[in-house]
Structures are given as structure tokens and as C-alpha cells.
Design a protein around this motif. Sequence first.
Motif, PDB file in Angstrom:
ATOM      1  N   ASP A 268       7.915  -2.600  -4.573  1.00 41.43           N
ATOM      2  CA  ASP A 268       8.381  -1.235  -4.696  1.00 41.43           C
ATOM      3  C   ASP A 268       9.846  -1.297  -4.279  1.00 41.43           C
ATOM      4  N   PHE A 269      10.715  -1.530  -5.248  1.00 45.05           N
ATOM      5  CA  PHE A 269      12.104  -1.867  -4.934  1.00 45.05           C
ATOM      6  C   PHE A 269      12.803  -0.760  -4.169  1.00 45.05           C
TER       7      PHE A 269
ATOM      8  N   GLN B 269       0.837  -1.194   0.000  1.00 46.47           N
ATOM      9  CA  GLN B 269       0.000   0.000   0.000  1.00 46.47           C
ATOM     10  C   GLN B 269       0.871   1.243   0.000  1.00 46.47           C
ATOM     11  N   GLN B 270       0.625   2.096  -0.957  1.00 47.54           N
ATOM     12  CA  GLN B 270       1.309   3.382  -1.038  1.00 47.54           C
ATOM     13  C   GLN B 270       1.320   4.067   0.328  1.00 47.54           C
ATOM     14  N   GLY B 271       2.527   4.474   0.786  1.00 47.51           N
ATOM     15  CA  GLY B 271       2.636   5.175   2.063  1.00 47.51           C
ATOM     16  C   GLY B 271       2.978   4.278   3.242  1.00 47.51           C
ATOM     17  N   GLU B 272       2.890   2.958   3.049  1.00 49.63           N
ATOM     18  CA  GLU B 272       3.193   2.044   4.156  1.00 49.63           C
ATOM     19  C   GLU B 272       4.555   1.378   3.971  1.00 49.63           C
ATOM     20  N   ASN B 273       4.968   0.600   4.961  1.00 44.76           N
ATOM     21  CA  ASN B 273       6.247  -0.104   4.861  1.00 44.76           C
ATOM     22  C   ASN B 273       6.193  -1.219   3.822  1.00 44.76           C
ATOM     23  N   VAL B 274       7.342  -1.514   3.265  1.00 47.12           N
ATOM     24  CA  VAL B 274       7.438  -2.592   2.281  1.00 47.12           C
ATOM     25  C   VAL B 274       8.350  -3.677   2.842  1.00 47.12           C
TER      26      VAL B 274
ATOM     27  N   LYS C 288       9.008   4.352   3.062  1.00 44.60           N
ATOM     28  CA  LYS C 288       7.597   4.122   2.803  1.00 44.60           C
ATOM     29  C   LYS C 288       7.360   3.901   1.308  1.00 44.60           C
ATOM     30  N   ALA C 289       6.378   3.112   0.998  1.00 41.73           N
ATOM     31  CA  ALA C 289       6.080   2.793  -0.397  1.00 41.73           C
ATOM     32  C   ALA C 289       5.600   4.020  -1.159  1.00 41.73           C
TER      33      ALA C 289
ATOM     34  N   ILE D  66       9.584 -12.831   0.014  1.00 45.74           N
ATOM     35  CA  ILE D  66      10.858 -12.923   0.745  1.00 45.74           C
ATOM     36  C   ILE D  66      11.156 -11.570   1.400  1.00 45.74           C
ATOM     37  N   SER D  67      11.518 -11.626   2.671  1.00 43.68           N
ATOM     38  CA  SER D  67      11.851 -10.393   3.405  1.00 43.68           C
ATOM     39  C   SER D  67      13.229  -9.900   2.973  1.00 43.68           C
ATOM     40  N   LEU D  68      13.513  -8.643   3.261  1.00 42.96           N
ATOM     41  CA  LEU D  68      14.820  -8.089   2.883  1.00 42.96           C
ATOM     42  C   LEU D  68      15.951  -8.826   3.605  1.00 42.96           C
ATOM     43  N   LYS D  69      15.737  -9.134   4.875  1.00 43.89           N
ATOM     44  CA  LYS D  69      16.767  -9.872   5.625  1.00 43.89           C
ATOM     45  C   LYS D  69      17.064 -11.209   4.968  1.00 43.89           C
TER      46      LYS D  69
END
Lengths: 187, 187
Positions: free
Chosen positions: A81-82, A40-45, A90-91, A106-109
Motif C-alpha cells: 500500500d504505497f 492488513q487494512q487499518g494497520e501500519n505498513v 494506516k493501510a 524491504i523497510s522504508l528506512k
Amino acid sequence: MKEKLKEHIEKLIPLTEDEFTFILSHFSIEKYKKNDFLIQQGENVNYCYYVVSGLLKLVFNDKDGKQHIVSFAMEDWWESDFSAYFMQTKAKMSLQCIENTIVFSISLKNYQKLSTELPKMGSFFLKKSNLGHIASQNRILSFLTSNAKERYEQLLKQYPLLFQRVPKTLLASYLGVSRETLSRLSS
Amino acid sequence: MKEKLKEHIEKLIPLTEDEFTFILSHFSIEKYKKNDFLIQQGENVNYCYYVVSGLLKLVFNDKDGKQHIVSFAMEDWWESDFSAYFMQTKAKMSLQCIENTIVFSISLKNYQKLSTELPKMGSFFLKKSNLGHIASQNRILSFLTSNAKERYEQLLKQYPLLFQRVPKTLLASYLGVSRETLSRLSS
DNA sequence: TCATAATTGTGATGTTTGTCACACTCGAAC
DNA sequence: GTTCGAGTGTGACAAACATCACAATTATGA
């Protein structure tokens, strides 16, 4: 579904069973319904996604409420949203289902862990990223060199399937023209 | 000049002296003069370049003889016709000097060797590629959401230096407008 | 099945941008 | 200094495209 991911990776990099099991442990499988949001635009990715089946749009909503489609994500595509994903911001865009969709996430970690602990996957992600960069540059070239009609024909040639799967309004906002103009182009 | 490359890499990845010596052995340094070609449309692409100083344009010449600028490459940028470089095909675009330019060049073999033998560099190249992908997507977004005047103002804001370094005609072919329109926008 | 919403086509009109033509400035080469 | 060409600005006109309005058609769900 696991096989789909395995075959997809093996198009670029051969894998042993053990390696694939290790890889798979870094992913989750998720199912979404039409119109659901993955981002969602504005939220964490938190995740990057591999599309097993279905269809997504990566879309930017401007202040006037218009939507601009940066990319469609079909089977076998990697999408997120790379910018927000890698830089933990934020996205700027939303990732939303056009059809019911199944993805591996897959999470970034885990992305970073996998890249370093299994160098093969590092090189897989590198190749994928390079291909993504190249695809984006081709899209830029298309904006620079072609008018609406030509861009429409290029899209038609490149993804003929898309025209039966998504409303013309969405194609228009991918091509960067109004839906009326697109309608007139196809006749 | 070596220091410039070292500092550039170390912005993302810390390095020992030995590691940097090893890295450097994979590059050559090259000097070009204004209007020289590093890559010629239609020919093989043997190298990817890191710009130490100067200014390049990545440009596509269409059948009507018009030039379309896909990207400017300034100090600290990595540039090539990545599609032709990675897939070992003929160049679709040219890479040409706008100013006298100094670059480090790396062959595809050395790029791959370096990525696998020094995983740090694999992860460096991955990050760079991701950033390139993100930058291209932002450019696409700019085409989708903005008209000529807005794109002009975004460019002015992002790279104010560019306006003193390159003729307006080139800026126009980067923005995707005619030089006449660009001229009218700035007044 | 019916009601409602989403999608699409098309005309009328205005805005944006491209193209062609020409003049002016400025710096480089001789 | 003169000449030449690259770079630039600007007017007139044409083409491309957006916007608004409305009708027709096609899903879609209760």
C-alpha cells in the motif's frame, strides 16, 4: 531466490557482485501461505514487497463488505500500500495471498538508505515507480474508454495465465463488474 | 516564476542557491495559449512539464472521436505522456491547454542527467513519481467503489476550483460519464 | 469417502447510464 | 445589434449492468 531478485534488477541496471550483496542485505525473505495477510487494512505498513513466487491481491474492503481489487501482484512485481508505506499512515488496503507466496521485503528506512547510498538503486526504484504510474494510468484509460466486455477481453489478452489461477469472482472485482455479469460475458 | 519552481522543489528537498541554478539550467520556460498542444497524440514526446500557471488536460481521443480525460494538470503539477516520454515512443495521449499556460519543460536527457548528477533531484523525482502512482491508484479505487454520482461528489470535494474553470463536458469525460448524466447529477 | 463449502451459471427483474433529439442561454466576433 | 457557436438542461427511449434467487458443479478437508 537471490538470483531471481538479482536478474530482475539487472534487467534495468547492471550490478557487480558486491553491489548485489549490499542490496540483498537490505531485504528479508518471507514465506506466506494462501489467505495470509502481508498488509492488513487499518494497520501500519512497514514493508514493500518483491514477489519471488506466488500470487497476491491488493484489495480494498468497503463499508458494505465488498472487496475491490486494485491490483494483482504476480512473480517479479513490487507491491505494497504505497500511500501508507511512503507516508507512514494506516493501510487503506490489504495485501493478501491468493496462493502460497515467497517475497523479499524491504523497510522504508532501508528503501531510502539504499536509494541514497547506491544511486543505481535510486534510479532503479525511480524507473519502477514510473512504470507503476504508467500501468495505473492505462488502467484508468481502460475504465474511461471501455465497457465491461472490452475490459474483460483486455485482461484476458494481457494476463491469460490469471484465468487459470484465480476464481472468476476475483477477476470480476478487479474489472469492476458483478460476478454474474462477468459470467455472462464469457459465454 | 523561477521562485515558484524553487519553492515547489523545496517543499520536498532543501536546496542551496547554486544547486537551484544548476537545476534551472536543465529547464526551459514556455508559454502557451488556450487550445495549444504541448503534446500531440501520435507524435514524439520530448518533454515533461511543470505547470507554473494555467490549466492543461491530458486527453486520449478514441477511434469514435470521443475524448477521455486521464488527468487535469493544474498549478504545481508535473505532466506528460509519461509512457511515451520514458520509453521514447509515440504519444498515446495529447496534452492540451484549457487556459493560457506557462510551464517549465525538461527533456528526458536532462531529466536523467539531473537525476544522476544531483542525487537530491533523483530523490525528488522518485517522490513525485510515487505520489503520481498513488494518485492514479486512488482514481482506480474511485472507479471500482463508486458510481457516477459519488465520483462527481468526490471530485467536487477534491477540486472545487475546477468547477468554475472548466466546462461540464470536460468534467464528464474525466468522470467517465456522458455530459447528460453529469448534468442530471448536479440537479 | 463423505460432508461441506466455494465456485460458477443462469433466469427474472430493477436501476443506472448512454444516446438521440431539441430548446435555451450566453458570450464572442463581425 | 446581430449572428453564430459553445455550453447546458431535459424528455423519451434503449442498452448495460446490478441484484436477487436458485441450481449445478467442483474443490477441500476431516
